[in-house]
Enzyme design. Sequence first.
Site, PDB file in Angstrom:
ATOM      1  N   SER A 101      -3.883  -1.889   2.132  1.00  0.00           N
ATOM      2  CA  SER A 101      -2.556  -1.518   2.187  1.00  0.00           C
ATOM      3  C   SER A 101      -2.271  -1.320   3.707  1.00  0.00           C
ATOM      4  O   SER A 101      -0.891  -1.368   3.595  1.00  0.00           O
ATOM      5  CB  SER A 101      -3.122  -0.348   1.835  1.00  0.00           C
ATOM      6  OG  SER A 101      -3.619  -0.180   0.646  1.00  0.00           O
ATOM      7  N   GLN A 125       2.538   3.008  -4.215  1.00  0.00           N
ATOM      8  CA  GLN A 125       4.229   1.746  -4.743  1.00  0.00           C
ATOM      9  C   GLN A 125       5.025   2.729  -4.660  1.00  0.00           C
ATOM     10  O   GLN A 125       5.382   1.790  -4.121  1.00  0.00           O
ATOM     11  CB  GLN A 125       3.303   0.989  -5.609  1.00  0.00           C
ATOM     12  CG  GLN A 125       1.911   0.242  -5.046  1.00  0.00           C
ATOM     13  CD  GLN A 125       1.107  -0.465  -5.567  1.00  0.00           C
ATOM     14  OE1 GLN A 125       1.426  -0.861  -7.176  1.00  0.00           O
ATOM     15  NE2 GLN A 125       0.217  -1.877  -5.468  1.00  0.00           N
ATOM     16  N   ASP A 168      -8.892   3.273  -6.779  1.00  0.00           N
ATOM     17  CA  ASP A 168      -8.750   1.756  -6.242  1.00  0.00           C
ATOM     18  C   ASP A 168     -10.711   1.830  -7.623  1.00  0.00           C
ATOM     19  O   ASP A 168     -11.723   0.844  -7.314  1.00  0.00           O
ATOM     20  CB  ASP A 168      -8.463   0.996  -5.645  1.00  0.00           C
ATOM     21  CG  ASP A 168      -7.202   0.724  -6.113  1.00  0.00           C
ATOM     22  OD1 ASP A 168      -7.293   0.442  -6.707  1.00  0.00           O
ATOM     23  OD2 ASP A 168      -6.719   0.199  -4.772  1.00  0.00           O
TER      24      ASP A 168
HETATM   25  C1  S3P Z   1      -1.799   0.580  -2.787  1.00  0.00           C
HETATM   26  C2  S3P Z   1      -1.923   1.811  -4.073  1.00  0.00           C
HETATM   27  C3  S3P Z   1      -2.271   1.781  -5.046  1.00  0.00           C
HETATM   28  C4  S3P Z   1      -3.472   1.530  -5.313  1.00  0.00           C
HETATM   29  C5  S3P Z   1      -3.265  -0.444  -4.631  1.00  0.00           C
HETATM   30  C6  S3P Z   1      -2.880   0.393  -2.831  1.00  0.00           C
HETATM   31  C7  S3P Z   1      -0.681   0.573  -1.934  1.00  0.00           C
HETATM   32  O1  S3P Z   1      -1.797   1.501  -6.207  1.00  0.00           O
HETATM   33  O2  S3P Z   1      -3.739   0.964  -6.241  1.00  0.00           O
HETATM   34  O3  S3P Z   1      -4.637  -1.693  -4.669  1.00  0.00           O
HETATM   35  O4  S3P Z   1      -1.107  -0.459  -0.909  1.00  0.00           O
HETATM   36  O5  S3P Z   1      -0.068   1.471  -1.921  1.00  0.00           O
HETATM   37  P1  S3P Z   1      -0.453   2.642  -6.644  1.00  0.00           P
HETATM   38  O6  S3P Z   1       0.586   3.038  -5.622  1.00  0.00           O
HETATM   39  O7  S3P Z   1      -0.019   2.447  -7.973  1.00  0.00           O
HETATM   40  O8  S3P Z   1      -1.368   4.095  -7.154  1.00  0.00           O
END
Ligand code: S3P
Length: 438
Positions: free
Chosen positions: A23, A169, A319
């Site tokens: 991330s 996200q 995750d």
């Molecule tokens: C992430 C947010 C998560 C996660 C992904 C990485 C990020 O997704 O599952 O592997 O870096 O913002 P969501 O925000 O859709 O839950």
Amino acid sequence: MSYLSSKPSAALSGKIIAPGDKSISHRSLILGALASGKTRISGILMGQDVLNTAKAMQAFGADISQNGDIWEVQGLGPLGLQEPSDFIDFGNAGTGVRLTMGVSGSFPIKAFYTGDSSLRGRPMARILDPLAQMGVRYEMRAGGLLPCVVIGTDNVTPITYFSDKGSAQVKSAILLCGLRADGVTTVIEAKPSRDHTENMLRGFGVDVEVQDMADGRHASVRGKASLTACDVAVPGDPSSAAFLVVAALIIEGSDITIENVMMNPLRAGIFTTLIEMGADLTIYNERVVAGEKIADLRARHSALKGIVVPPERAPSMIDEYPILAIAAAFATGETVMEGIGELRVKESDRIRMTFDGLIANGVEAEEGAESLRVMGKSGAKPKGGASVTTHGDHRIAMSFLILGMASQSGVKVDEAEMIGTSFPNFVQMMTGMGGEFS
Ligand code: S3P
């Protein structure tokens, strides 16, 4: 397509350094591309997802180079993102494409996005609908899917958006688009998600405010922001460390140490959960590096017990449910995971893939619309021996390889090359600690 099999493993031992956080790696490239000046990134994850984000930022005009272990991003600053001359293919990278759509939507350029078959099956309306409220136009494939074209605007409308998904996200795409709005953009989250975008934006000099209110956590950015390049030290990825920790917990006699693991409370839910299950997991040498809590972890083989995982914890370990389900297979009693509907729209339908893989390898489980229940085998070794279809999901592949290491006859997974999206040296690290693969 490459297949990989894990063999029943003897005790794991050794000390390793966790790979860089995915991330934070994505965000360091994106914010670096927006900033004035040169951003230097150390410890970046060299996973395929992150490399795709780097390529995308280059397609928008940023200059990215490698200087030894340091990546340097010469940002575009006041010039802004330039219109790419071709489709941008993000491969498997959901974070990459969704955050980038938010950014490109705030410039008067058109950008065409696509990805691999997994990414082309994942929902994009959750990003593009709020961006449309901000003045961004788009066309996407029926069902809200990629490929899509995002037609950005120089005149971004600041919005206040309520999100019930607990998705960083979604939050990040909106806040990043709001950087160029005339006014304050706020995302209210009923279930707070990881806060790396907010923390890192501050590091790049942006005015960000976060407040807990009755209706949820409010994260706001002041628009017309200018970002200033900075140095980013990427901490170790707790999501990757979780695989190593669970492997040690379930393989008899194991004792491993993982150094430099980020312990941001919005990411560390898996460790809290494993400790509640009775894991012999020591978190020590806690320190703060570049604004993030870091620690070293020591994990030893443990007698685990099943628990009910509080649903409100889901965003902080979203995750990690597939690997938690593997730990649960070795526990005494049932482990109940509820409020995990978001798992159905990850790189694969992770509730279904986890359930199918458990059943195929001799572990009893029950699948619900938004839940998974695993009946533990009280420390007895599951049969294993199955060939698991991963649907190109790196976390499903790693989870079942680990189940195989602690099973009677090992596990085979397909599309093993996808592990390289998030944890390129997984097999090497596991082999170094005593794991065997073929
Ligand atoms: C992430 C947010 C998560 C996660 C992904 C990485 C990020 O997704 O599952 O592997 O870096 O913002 P969501 O925000 O859709 O839950």
